[in-house]
Scaffold this motif. Structure first.
Motif, mmCIF file in Angstrom:
data_model
loop_
_atom_site.group_PDB
_atom_site.id
_atom_site.type_symbol
_atom_site.label_atom_id
_atom_site.label_comp_id
_atom_site.label_asym_id
_atom_site.label_seq_id
_atom_site.Cartn_x
_atom_site.Cartn_y
_atom_site.Cartn_z
ATOM 1 N N PHE A 1 55.265 13.372 23.161
ATOM 2 C CA PHE A 1 54.679 13.417 24.393
ATOM 3 C C PHE A 1 56.021 13.324 25.625
ATOM 4 N N THR A 2 55.520 13.596 27.016
ATOM 5 C CA THR A 2 56.404 13.735 27.954
ATOM 6 C C THR A 2 56.457 12.542 28.705
ATOM 7 N N ASP A 3 57.574 12.687 29.765
ATOM 8 C CA ASP A 3 57.328 11.554 30.592
ATOM 9 C C ASP A 3 56.147 11.573 31.762
ATOM 10 N N ARG A 4 55.548 12.710 31.768
ATOM 11 C CA ARG A 4 54.487 12.763 32.616
ATOM 12 C C ARG A 4 53.196 12.067 31.832
ATOM 13 N N ALA A 5 53.212 12.460 30.513
ATOM 14 C CA ALA A 5 51.935 11.601 29.716
ATOM 15 C C ALA A 5 52.422 10.256 29.849
ATOM 16 N N LEU A 6 53.609 9.816 29.745
ATOM 17 C CA LEU A 6 53.697 8.452 29.706
ATOM 18 C C LEU A 6 53.371 7.760 31.001
ATOM 19 N N HIS A 7 53.812 8.471 32.098
ATOM 20 C CA HIS A 7 53.258 7.991 33.374
ATOM 21 C C HIS A 7 51.643 7.652 33.438
ATOM 22 N N HIS A 8 50.915 8.704 33.067
ATOM 23 C CA HIS A 8 49.819 8.523 33.103
ATOM 24 C C HIS A 8 49.054 7.507 32.296
ATOM 25 N N VAL A 9 49.526 7.364 31.060
ATOM 26 C CA VAL A 9 48.879 6.381 29.912
ATOM 27 C C VAL A 9 49.209 4.855 30.639
ATOM 28 N N VAL A 10 50.545 4.746 31.118
ATOM 29 C CA VAL A 10 50.859 3.563 31.629
ATOM 30 C C VAL A 10 49.951 3.207 33.092
ATOM 31 N N ALA A 11 49.910 4.128 33.868
ATOM 32 C CA ALA A 11 49.010 4.059 34.921
ATOM 33 C C ALA A 11 47.790 3.610 34.929
ATOM 34 N N HIS A 12 47.155 4.023 33.494
ATOM 35 C CA HIS A 12 46.014 3.854 32.824
ATOM 36 C C HIS A 12 45.813 2.138 31.953
ATOM 37 N N GLY A 13 46.977 1.550 32.013
ATOM 38 C CA GLY A 13 46.999 0.242 31.426
ATOM 39 C C GLY A 13 47.761 0.045 30.363
ATOM 40 N N ARG B 1 50.533 7.115 23.070
ATOM 41 C CA ARG B 1 49.940 8.415 22.435
ATOM 42 C C ARG B 1 48.615 8.721 22.639
ATOM 43 N N GLU B 2 47.976 7.746 21.811
ATOM 44 C CA GLU B 2 46.555 8.028 21.615
ATOM 45 C C GLU B 2 45.792 7.785 23.117
ATOM 46 N N GLY B 3 46.346 7.042 24.012
ATOM 47 C CA GLY B 3 45.660 6.835 25.368
ATOM 48 C C GLY B 3 45.625 7.906 26.149
ATOM 49 N N ILE B 4 46.398 9.091 25.944
ATOM 50 C CA ILE B 4 46.882 10.056 26.701
ATOM 51 C C ILE B 4 45.513 10.856 27.114
ATOM 52 N N THR B 5 44.742 11.375 26.263
ATOM 53 C CA THR B 5 43.597 11.899 26.718
ATOM 54 C C THR B 5 42.649 11.440 27.624
ATOM 55 N N GLU B 6 42.471 10.277 27.292
ATOM 56 C CA GLU B 6 41.546 9.332 28.277
ATOM 57 C C GLU B 6 42.142 9.057 29.604
ATOM 58 N N SER B 7 43.375 8.960 29.740
ATOM 59 C CA SER B 7 44.048 8.582 31.166
ATOM 60 C C SER B 7 44.112 9.851 31.907
ATOM 61 N N LEU B 8 44.077 10.985 31.341
ATOM 62 C CA LEU B 8 43.999 12.267 31.937
ATOM 63 C C LEU B 8 42.566 12.669 32.564
ATOM 64 N N ALA B 9 41.589 12.174 31.719
ATOM 65 C CA ALA B 9 40.427 12.610 32.041
ATOM 66 C C ALA B 9 39.821 12.589 33.484
ATOM 67 N N PRO B 10 40.124 11.594 34.282
ATOM 68 C CA PRO B 10 39.917 11.683 35.728
ATOM 69 C C PRO B 10 40.387 12.818 36.492
ATOM 70 N N TYR B 11 41.451 13.765 35.812
ATOM 71 C CA TYR B 11 41.929 14.971 36.626
ATOM 72 C C TYR B 11 41.584 16.046 36.165
ATOM 73 N N VAL B 12 40.244 15.947 35.440
ATOM 74 C CA VAL B 12 39.522 17.246 34.857
ATOM 75 C C VAL B 12 40.488 18.346 34.302
ATOM 76 N N PRO B 13 41.429 17.902 33.388
ATOM 77 C CA PRO B 13 42.570 18.917 33.175
ATOM 78 C C PRO B 13 42.038 20.042 32.565
ATOM 79 N N PHE C 1 51.832 17.110 25.195
ATOM 80 C CA PHE C 1 51.970 16.347 23.918
ATOM 81 C C PHE C 1 51.289 16.985 22.877
ATOM 82 N N GLY C 2 51.494 16.089 21.498
ATOM 83 C CA GLY C 2 50.669 16.750 20.379
ATOM 84 C C GLY C 2 51.452 16.514 19.028
ATOM 85 N N HIS C 3 51.048 17.343 18.297
ATOM 86 C CA HIS C 3 51.329 17.024 16.733
ATOM 87 C C HIS C 3 52.395 18.013 16.462
ATOM 88 N N ILE C 4 53.598 17.640 16.991
ATOM 89 C CA ILE C 4 54.756 18.669 16.779
ATOM 90 C C ILE C 4 55.149 19.042 15.226
#
Ligand code: 2HG
Ligand code: ZN
Length: 462
Positions: free
Chosen positions: A251-263, A323-335, A370-373
């Motif tokens: 995952f990238t820094d942007r993914a980490l940013h969102h997952v950390v912002a989500h707790g 890693r596993e929290g990324i999808t949930e952390s992005l959900a509010p942004y209607v990705p 992010f993903g299953h590289i």
């Protein structure tokens, strides 16, 4: 408004539980895509296979469209009912039916949650190795219908590898008992594999017989901070050669940013552009030595800037949450989601091209990778800016998806690696499947669903 077709269904299948309350229609008519407005005719909740068959016989005779429905955690709109379809939910058919120790086979009803299957396998001292974050809500029927992948494909393969038998109710209500748990079966077409990734367009999966694997080994989780995309596949190869890889996720820094912002707990004091979460089979002192030496090798090569190796289950779970929290952390942004794959060997060139493409086309958007590289599978989520209306955002994203599809075509990739085509990727199916292939798919659908009532409009247009 009450529809005469509902009384007709109830008359045809008197014991069937049918829901028509607007709250239920809204609840069962959507999946995790949330892009379409739910508008089902009704929700049927069969209690057994005979009821599923009776519903399908009725739907075939009446020409009523049916959307087979599991945990509705899909990300491609495959379980959306937005056009007056009957939702056929497998929710009540969620039991573990049996285990055979000699065959190492577990038989479950299609509505059983993935987590239920994990627990049942553990009870018998074995494991069901397909795993991903939606494990508590997604169902085995849906997993099979999308050939679900997840975080352990690099080691164990997709859902398809673990399906030893499927019971499928076709579009005419016929019950097909496919492969029946056989290890070897060369008696013609393997129709079981047609059910896998069929997205509810060929039949309703009502029961599955699943292979179980040796129990999971003791493992350690490693989080690595990487300076660039370029070294990602080198790290993958080096770790795969040296250690028993059970998972390799990025995952990238942007993914980490969102997952950390989500707790989630930030892993390092400094931010890095890219991260890998990997899990390895590792036992005792020798395991520890091998892990450290592989880690040091990556540092010496200049591929890794920092890292953490888990000590104990709590820390392993904390690292996985990143890693596993990324999808949930992005959900509010209607990705807007892309789920693409290329051969692992094509990944470096594909990554470089895609990165350049997205940087040029999406300078205004927050794009999360992010993903299953290790499987050649990338998830690219584009987040909707708050001020932008969703329809405008989708138009913009679809323009870029067309370009992405052309890049995939050049690299021999796939527009959907593991989420399915559903409604979301239907316009792009032809970029990675030929016209001849699609014509064969249509022929297969016509054979199993002659009236075209099973999940119409998903995968391809009727
Ligand atoms: C995952 O790998 C899932 O976490 C979801 O496939 C991916 O949200 C996504 O795009
Ligand atoms: Zn995934």
């Amino acid at each position: 408004m009450y529809d005469a077709r509902i009384s007709s269904l109830q008359a045809a299948v008197p014991a069937l539980q049918v829901l028509t309350d607007p709250t239920d229609l809204a609840h069962y008519g959507v999946d995790w895509t949330r892009r379409w407005t739910p508008a089902p005719l009704a929700i049927a909740l069969p209690a057994d296979v005979a009821q599923v068959q009776a519903v399908m016989r009725w739907a075939h005779a009446q020409g009523v469209a049916v959307v087979p429905s599991g945990g509705r955690t899909g990300l491609s709109g495959g379980a959306v009912a937005a056009n007056g379809e009957l939702v056929l939910s497998l929710q009540r058919m969620n039991k573990v039916l049996g285990f055979d120790a000699v065959d190492r086979l577990l038989t479950v009803q299609a509505g059983a949650a993935l987590e239920t299957v994990h627990e049942a396998a553990r009870t018998h001292g074995l494991q069901y190795p397909v795993d991903f974050a939606a494990r508590g809500s997604c169902t085995i029927g849906g997993n099979i219908a999308t050939n679900a992948g997840g975080i352990r494909v690099v080691r164990y393969g997709n859902t398809r590898e673990w399906v030893a038998g499927v019971k499928l109710v076709t579009g005419t209500g016929e019950l097909l008992d496919l492969n029946r748990g056989l290890v070897k079966n060369s008696s013609g077409y393997d129709l079981r594999h047609l059910a896998v990734a069929s997205e509810g367009t060929l039949g309703v999966i009502v029961e599955a017989t699943l292979r179980l694997a040796e129990p999971a080994p003791a493992t350690r989780v490693m989080l690595l901070a990487l300076p660039s995309f370029d070294v990602l596949m080198q790290v993958f190869q080096a770790l795969r050669e040296r250690l028993g890889l059970e998972a390799f996720e990025f995952f990238t820094d942007r993914a980490l940013h969102h997952v950390v912002a989500h707790g989630a707990q930030p892993p390092f004091d400094t931010a890095y552009p890219f991260y890998v979460v990997a899990e390895f089979a590792s036992e005792g002192e020798a395991g520890e030595v091998a892990l450290l030496s592989a880690f040091e090798h990556c540092v010496e090569q200049g591929w890794v800037e920092d890292g953490v190796i888990s000590h104990g289950d709590t820390q392993a779970a904390q690292l996985w949450r990143l890693r596993e929290g990324i999808t949930e952390s992005l959900a509010p942004y209607v990705p807007y989601k892309n789920d693409v794959s290329v051969r692992v060997s094509a990944m470096p060139a594909f990554l470089a091209e895609t990165q350049a493409l997205l940087a040029a086309e999406y300078p205004q958007f927050d794009v999360v990778w992010f993903g299953h590289i290790g499987d050649g599978n990338l998830h690219i989520n584009v987040l909707k800016p708050e001020a932008m209306a969703n329809p405008d955002f989708v138009i913009e994203c679809e323009r870029v998806t067309k370009l992405l599809a052309a890049t995939l075509e050049r690299h021999g990739g796939s527009i959907s690696a593991e989420h399915g085509i559903g409604l979301v990727k239907k316009p792009y199916l032809r970029s990675t499947r030929s016209d001849a292939e699609i014509a064969v798919m249509r022929g297969i659908k016509a054979a199993l669903d002659p009236a075209g009532i099973l999940n119409p409009g998903k995968l391809f247009d009727p």
